[in-house]
Design an enzyme around this catalytic site. Structure first.
Site, mmCIF file in Angstrom:
data_model
loop_
_atom_site.group_PDB
_atom_site.id
_atom_site.type_symbol
_atom_site.label_atom_id
_atom_site.label_comp_id
_atom_site.label_asym_id
_atom_site.label_seq_id
_atom_site.Cartn_x
_atom_site.Cartn_y
_atom_site.Cartn_z
ATOM 1 N N ASN A 134 -18.722 5.861 7.317
ATOM 2 C CA ASN A 134 -18.241 4.812 8.228
ATOM 3 C C ASN A 134 -19.393 3.988 8.790
ATOM 4 O O ASN A 134 -19.187 3.154 9.677
ATOM 5 C CB ASN A 134 -17.408 5.423 9.354
ATOM 6 C CG ASN A 134 -18.213 6.354 10.249
ATOM 7 O OD1 ASN A 134 -19.405 6.585 10.025
ATOM 8 N ND2 ASN A 134 -17.564 6.903 11.264
ATOM 9 N N HIS A 136 -22.203 5.210 10.341
ATOM 10 C CA HIS A 136 -22.968 5.729 11.472
ATOM 11 C C HIS A 136 -24.377 6.137 11.045
ATOM 12 O O HIS A 136 -24.607 6.544 9.911
ATOM 13 C CB HIS A 136 -22.234 6.866 12.184
ATOM 14 C CG HIS A 136 -22.177 8.174 11.463
ATOM 15 N ND1 HIS A 136 -21.009 8.882 11.315
ATOM 16 C CD2 HIS A 136 -23.124 8.933 10.849
ATOM 17 C CE1 HIS A 136 -21.253 10.004 10.657
ATOM 18 N NE2 HIS A 136 -22.532 10.052 10.366
ATOM 19 N N GLU A 141 -21.437 6.119 16.277
ATOM 20 C CA GLU A 141 -20.223 5.805 15.560
ATOM 21 C C GLU A 141 -19.850 4.323 15.714
ATOM 22 O O GLU A 141 -20.291 3.652 16.655
ATOM 23 C CB GLU A 141 -19.064 6.662 16.081
ATOM 24 C CG GLU A 141 -19.270 8.170 15.920
ATOM 25 C CD GLU A 141 -18.967 8.672 14.516
ATOM 26 O OE1 GLU A 141 -19.128 7.911 13.543
ATOM 27 O OE2 GLU A 141 -18.546 9.835 14.377
#
Length: 241
Positions: A134, A136, A141
């Protein structure tokens, strides 16, 4: 930004370790920023070989990116354990020269401030990074905003699902972590970002070629003046190199 594409993760690990070696041998008191996860294992294996061949690491200080909240240093899935198992015990690093956040600190806010002070007092010469699917880096995050300093983060379901393979049950995966912030990462003099495998190809494209976005935290690396991206042919597939 320098992009290097290698045939195998092992070849890439040797190259990354050679970059770390240059920092270690050219500085009186080098500070190395370290990461955990499968991606960095070829780097650590190559560093172990360099030490066995005579590289002196007795003057090195290390700072790790992150640690799970709620896992003691002796928990087999803690990042303290990972680092001892895969690097520190193999190269004889004095434990007082190695630093990770304390995931079981009674006051997590105070622990974050302690770690921020540690980073300020030990400027990082070269920071090793992996990247999540994703986007990160560390455990920063995707979000509308990114926190600059060390902080406690709620892990996304995507990250929890990816890390569940390391635990007996998905319910055992911690829901929070302490992570170095984006600003602290960007303050490193040099940065290496590593990614291997077809499943990282899309996020590598987004991080490097699709603008700077807080929902892809790794894209912030485009702001840094000295980043080397180390890939295999699979993770580099969408870059058109």
């Amino acid at each position: 930004m320098n992009i290097r594409v290698f045939r195998t993760p092992s070849d890439a690990g040797i190259y990354a370790a050679s970059m770390v070696e240059r920092v270690i041998t050219s500085s009186e008191r080098p500070v190395i920023g370290l990461a955990t996860g499968e991606t960095v294992l070829p780097v650590y294996d190559a560093l172990v070989n360099l030490v066995r061949c005579g590289l002196d690491v007795s003057h090195v200080t290390t700072l790790n990116l992150d640690e799970y909240v709620g896992l003691s240093p002796n928990h087999p899935q803690s990042y303290h354990w990972f680092m001892r198992e895969h690097l520190f015990s193999r190269i004889g690093t004095p434990m007082q020269a190695t630093h990770l956040p304390n995931g079981v600190a009674p006051d997590l806010e105070a622990e974050c401030e302690r770690y921020n002070d540690l980073i300020r007092n030990h400027p990082i010469d070269i920071q090793l990074l992996g990247i999540g699917v994703n986007g990160h880096i560390g455990f920063n995050e995707p979000s509308h905003t990114l926190i600059t300093g060390t902080h406690v983060v709620n892990l996304t379901p995507e990250t929890i699902n990816m890390n569940a393979r390391f635990f007996s049950r998905k319910d055992d995966v911690p829901r929070q972590a302490i992570t170095m912030g984006i600003q602290s990462i960007l303050q490193a003099k040099q940065i290496m970002l590593l990614a291997f495998g077809e499943h990282k190809a899309d996020i590598i494209y987004e991080a490097l070629k699709d603008g700077i976005r807080t929902d892809v935290p790794a894209s912030m690396l485009q702001l840094h003046k000295d980043v080397t991206v180390i890939l295999d042919s699979h993770s580099a597939a969408r870059l058109g190199l």
